[in-house]
Design a protein around this motif. Structure first.
Motif, PDB file in Angstrom:
ATOM      1  N   LEU A   1       0.837  -1.197   0.000  1.00 11.15           N
ATOM      2  CA  LEU A   1       0.000   0.000   0.000  1.00 11.15           C
ATOM      3  C   LEU A   1       0.873   1.248   0.000  1.00 11.15           C
ATOM      4  N   VAL A   2       0.410   2.285  -0.675  1.00 12.00           N
ATOM      5  CA  VAL A   2       0.995   3.608  -0.475  1.00 12.00           C
ATOM      6  C   VAL A   2       0.374   4.156   0.799  1.00 12.00           C
ATOM      7  N   GLY A   3       1.192   4.469   1.783  1.00 10.87           N
ATOM      8  CA  GLY A   3       0.678   4.914   3.077  1.00 10.87           C
ATOM      9  C   GLY A   3       1.093   6.335   3.387  1.00 10.87           C
ATOM     10  N   ARG A   4       0.881   6.696   4.638  1.00 14.91           N
ATOM     11  CA  ARG A   4       1.277   8.022   5.111  1.00 14.91           C
ATOM     12  C   ARG A   4       1.577   7.917   6.596  1.00 14.91           C
ATOM     13  N   SER A   5       2.240   8.944   7.119  1.00 12.23           N
ATOM     14  CA  SER A   5       2.633   8.923   8.526  1.00 12.23           C
ATOM     15  C   SER A   5       1.855   9.914   9.360  1.00 12.23           C
TER      16      SER A   5
END
Length: 205
Positions: free
Chosen positions: A84-88
């Motif tokens: 998955l392309v995620g984020r923080s």
């Protein structure tokens, strides 16, 4: 609303292993209903606070369905590998994405909660990897700014091109992502970019 049959139906059974790429895993079946996000086609810094919540609720619903259907395809004890392309950070802090697309970039804990609640799979591995392209302490630093911009453009294009082409036409795609690559390779963007990928390894119960 255009339903992706590859995402929302069962195509095969008795599969031993599945490898799911971001263009499927990050997808929503539809833009959250009754969404007021004027001037944007995604969740950005200026979005109403209700917009990130609506996207998360839709992702929870759709990713749960996705897991349930994949569980029926895969044999017991079969494996599924998901990227998955995620984020923080929180969604409303993210102002560097392509910016109402049926697409969501989750945080690691959001994905973990959905998988555990849906309960079809055992989590073998779930880890978010973050690369700061402007930090010289990062061993993954890439010095070619154009290469970084092209990388981000290619990644986003793989996920969003079918949706953008359907809404705006094929004729804009090359020009759009060429401009996006230049935007992402600018010094001001490189100083802020943190690329997050979520890697998930699941075992079917």
């Amino acid at each position: 609303m255009v339903i992706d049959l590859a995402y929302s139906t069962i195509k095969n059974r008795d599969i031993q292993n599945r490898d799911i790429r971001p263009e499927f895993a990050n997808k929503l079946l539809c833009v959250p209903p009754s969404l007021e996000n004027k001037g944007n086609i995604y969740v950005v810094k200026t979005s109403d606070p209700k917009v990130p919540e609506a996207y998360l609720n839709q992702f929870q619903k759709d990713f749960s369905l996705f897991l349930s259907l994949r569980s029926e395809e895969i044999v017991p004890q079969g494996r599924m590998f998901i990227t998955l392309v995620g984020r923080s950070g929180t969604v409303k802090e993210d102002d560097i994405d392509l910016s109402n697309l049926p697409l969501y970039t989750p945080r690691e804990e959001e994905v973990k909660e959905i998988i555990e609640k849906e309960a079809s799979f055992i989590i073998e591995t779930l880890k978010a990897f973050e690369i700061n392209h402007s930090d010289p302490r990062d061993g993954n630093l890439v010095f070619d700014e154009n290469r970084i911009g092209n990388y981000f453009a290619s990644e986003r294009r793989a996920i969003t091109e079918p949706m953008l082409a359907r809404h705006f036409g094929d004729h804009i795609i090359d020009h759009l992502f060429s401009k996006y690559a230049k935007h992402m390779s600018s010094k001001s963007m490189l100083e802020r970019i943190k690329h997050t990928t979520i890697v998930i390894y699941l075992i079917n119960k």
